[in-house]
Design a protein around this motif. Structure first.
Motif, short mmCIF file in Angstrom:
data_model
loop_
_atom_site.label_atom_id
_atom_site.label_comp_id
_atom_site.label_asym_id
_atom_site.label_seq_id
_atom_site.Cartn_x
_atom_site.Cartn_y
_atom_site.Cartn_z
N TYR A 70 1.40 11.38 -7.60
CA TYR A 70 2.14 10.84 -6.45
C TYR A 70 2.57 9.40 -6.68
CZ TYR A 70 1.26 14.87 -3.47
OH TYR A 70 1.24 16.13 -2.94
N GLY A 71 1.74 8.63 -7.37
CA GLY A 71 2.03 7.21 -7.56
C GLY A 71 2.60 6.86 -8.92
N GLY A 72 2.81 7.87 -9.79
CA GLY A 72 3.41 7.61 -11.10
C GLY A 72 2.47 7.03 -12.13
N GLN A 73 1.16 7.04 -11.86
CA GLN A 73 0.20 6.45 -12.80
C GLN A 73 -1.04 7.36 -12.90
OE1 GLN A 73 -0.39 2.72 -10.80
NE2 GLN A 73 1.22 1.72 -11.98
N ALA A 74 -1.07 8.18 -13.95
CA ALA A 74 -2.19 9.12 -14.12
C ALA A 74 -3.53 8.39 -14.25
CB ALA A 74 -1.95 9.99 -15.34
N CYS A 86 -14.59 14.37 -5.53
CA CYS A 86 -13.15 14.38 -5.30
C CYS A 86 -12.36 14.40 -6.61
CB CYS A 86 -12.77 13.13 -4.51
SG CYS A 86 -11.07 13.16 -3.89
N TRP A 87 -11.31 15.24 -6.67
CA TRP A 87 -10.25 15.11 -7.67
C TRP A 87 -9.19 14.36 -6.90
CZ3 TRP A 87 -8.02 19.75 -10.88
CH2 TRP A 87 -6.86 19.36 -11.55
N CYS A 88 -9.14 13.06 -7.07
CA CYS A 88 -8.33 12.19 -6.22
C CYS A 88 -7.43 11.27 -7.03
CB CYS A 88 -9.23 11.34 -5.33
SG CYS A 88 -10.06 12.27 -4.04
N GLU A 89 -6.45 10.73 -6.34
CA GLU A 89 -5.54 9.74 -6.91
C GLU A 89 -5.46 8.56 -5.95
OE1 GLU A 89 -0.79 9.16 -8.00
OE2 GLU A 89 -1.55 11.17 -7.49
N ALA A 90 -5.71 7.38 -6.47
CA ALA A 90 -5.53 6.15 -5.69
C ALA A 90 -4.08 5.72 -5.85
CB ALA A 90 -6.47 5.06 -6.18
N LEU A 91 -3.38 5.52 -4.74
CA LEU A 91 -1.99 5.09 -4.81
C LEU A 91 -1.94 3.58 -5.06
CD1 LEU A 91 -0.47 7.21 -1.93
CD2 LEU A 91 -0.36 7.64 -4.40
N PRO A 92 -0.94 3.12 -5.80
CA PRO A 92 -0.85 1.69 -6.11
C PRO A 92 -0.59 0.85 -4.86
CG PRO A 92 1.00 2.91 -7.13
CD PRO A 92 0.13 3.90 -6.41
N ARG A 94 -2.55 -0.52 -2.66
CA ARG A 94 -3.37 -0.25 -1.47
C ARG A 94 -2.66 0.63 -0.45
NH1 ARG A 94 -6.55 -5.59 0.21
NH2 ARG A 94 -8.37 -4.95 -0.97
N ARG A 95 -1.77 1.50 -0.95
CA ARG A 95 -1.03 2.38 -0.04
C ARG A 95 -1.89 3.53 0.46
NH1 ARG A 95 3.33 3.57 -4.15
NH2 ARG A 95 3.16 5.65 -3.25
N GLY A 96 -2.99 3.78 -0.20
CA GLY A 96 -3.85 4.89 0.20
C GLY A 96 -4.19 5.75 -0.99
N GLY A 97 -4.26 7.05 -0.76
CA GLY A 97 -4.63 7.96 -1.84
C GLY A 97 -4.34 9.40 -1.49
N VAL A 98 -4.64 10.27 -2.45
CA VAL A 98 -4.38 11.69 -2.31
C VAL A 98 -5.61 12.44 -2.82
CG1 VAL A 98 -2.91 13.62 -3.01
CG2 VAL A 98 -1.92 11.34 -2.76
N GLU A 99 -6.11 13.35 -1.99
CA GLU A 99 -7.13 14.27 -2.47
C GLU A 99 -6.42 15.52 -2.95
OE1 GLU A 99 -10.98 15.17 -0.39
OE2 GLU A 99 -10.12 17.20 -0.37
N GLN A 100 -6.47 15.76 -4.25
CA GLN A 100 -5.86 16.97 -4.79
C GLN A 100 -6.76 18.17 -4.54
OE1 GLN A 100 -2.89 17.27 -5.93
NE2 GLN A 100 -2.27 15.22 -6.52
N MET A 101 -8.03 18.02 -4.91
CA MET A 101 -8.99 19.11 -4.76
C MET A 101 -10.38 18.53 -4.55
SD MET A 101 -7.96 21.93 -7.59
CE MET A 101 -6.74 23.13 -7.17
N ARG A 102 -11.28 19.39 -4.10
CA ARG A 102 -12.68 19.03 -3.89
C ARG A 102 -13.52 19.86 -4.86
NH1 ARG A 102 -15.02 14.84 -1.71
NH2 ARG A 102 -13.09 14.68 -0.57
#
Length: 180
Positions: A70-74, A86-92, A94-102
């Motif tokens: 989502y944020g362009g940075q693996a 969590c299989w998660c992604e922190a968005l650049p 401090r925009r938030g994040g995404v939980e892909q899977m648990r």
């Protein structure tokens, strides 16, 4: 033997060297498809013991593609390899994040199982389960993810199966490529 003829030993050595430098071969298959869901399975052989292959897999930010975040940075992806992790992604920024899977099941170094939806599947009334198995295979490990997705979309979800399969195939090839 003439100078133009290679010995069997030399030919075998060249073939072995070529195989070691070739791109990894991932086997992908859309196992089943219906309007309400699909099942994908893939596998790739990696020249690592099972424990090392498992640890490489959960270090997902080291090998996943930037283009499929989502944020362009693996490097902002992480997998917490514990039940409830969590299989998660922190968005650049401090925009938030995404939980892909648990993470719902861990048996190091044999299996890790996730529940959830990857990427655009999150926007659907869908649910998914991905099981990744790590099986010793000769000097390496066969890594086999299986992903089952079910849910509602007015147009059905069958047309999404080959798209999701292609993305997961790309990621599995990246996972199996040394130096990524």
């Amino acid at each position: 033997m003439s100078t133009g003829t290679l010995s069997t030993r030399t030919r075998r050595a060249r073939v072995a060297a070529l195989m070691l430098t070739a791109a990894p071969v991932a086997m992908a298959e859309v196992v089943a498809v219906s309007t309400g869901g699909f099942e994908l399975t893939q596998s790739v052989d990696v020249p690592l013991p099972s424990a090392a292959a498992f640890e490489r897999f959960v270090a997902i930010g080291d090998w996943w593609s930037d283009a499929h975040t989502y944020g362009g940075q693996a490097r902002r992806l992480r997998i917490e390899a514990r039940p409830g992790g969590c299989w998660c992604e922190a968005l650049p920024g401090r925009r938030g994040g995404v939980e892909q899977m648990r993470v719902v099941h861990v048996d190091r170094p044999h299996v890790i199982r996730f529940a959830g939806r990857l990427g655009p599947l999150q926007e659907l009334g869908a649910q998914g389960a991905m099981t990744v198995r790590f099986a010793a295979d000769g000097v390496g490990t066969r890594v086999t993810p299986s992903y089952l997705v079910s849910g509602f979309r007015a147009a059905g979800v069958a047309d999404l199966a080959p798209l999701v399969d292609a993305v997961l195939d790309e990621q599995l090839r990246r996972f199996a490529t040394p130096g990524r």
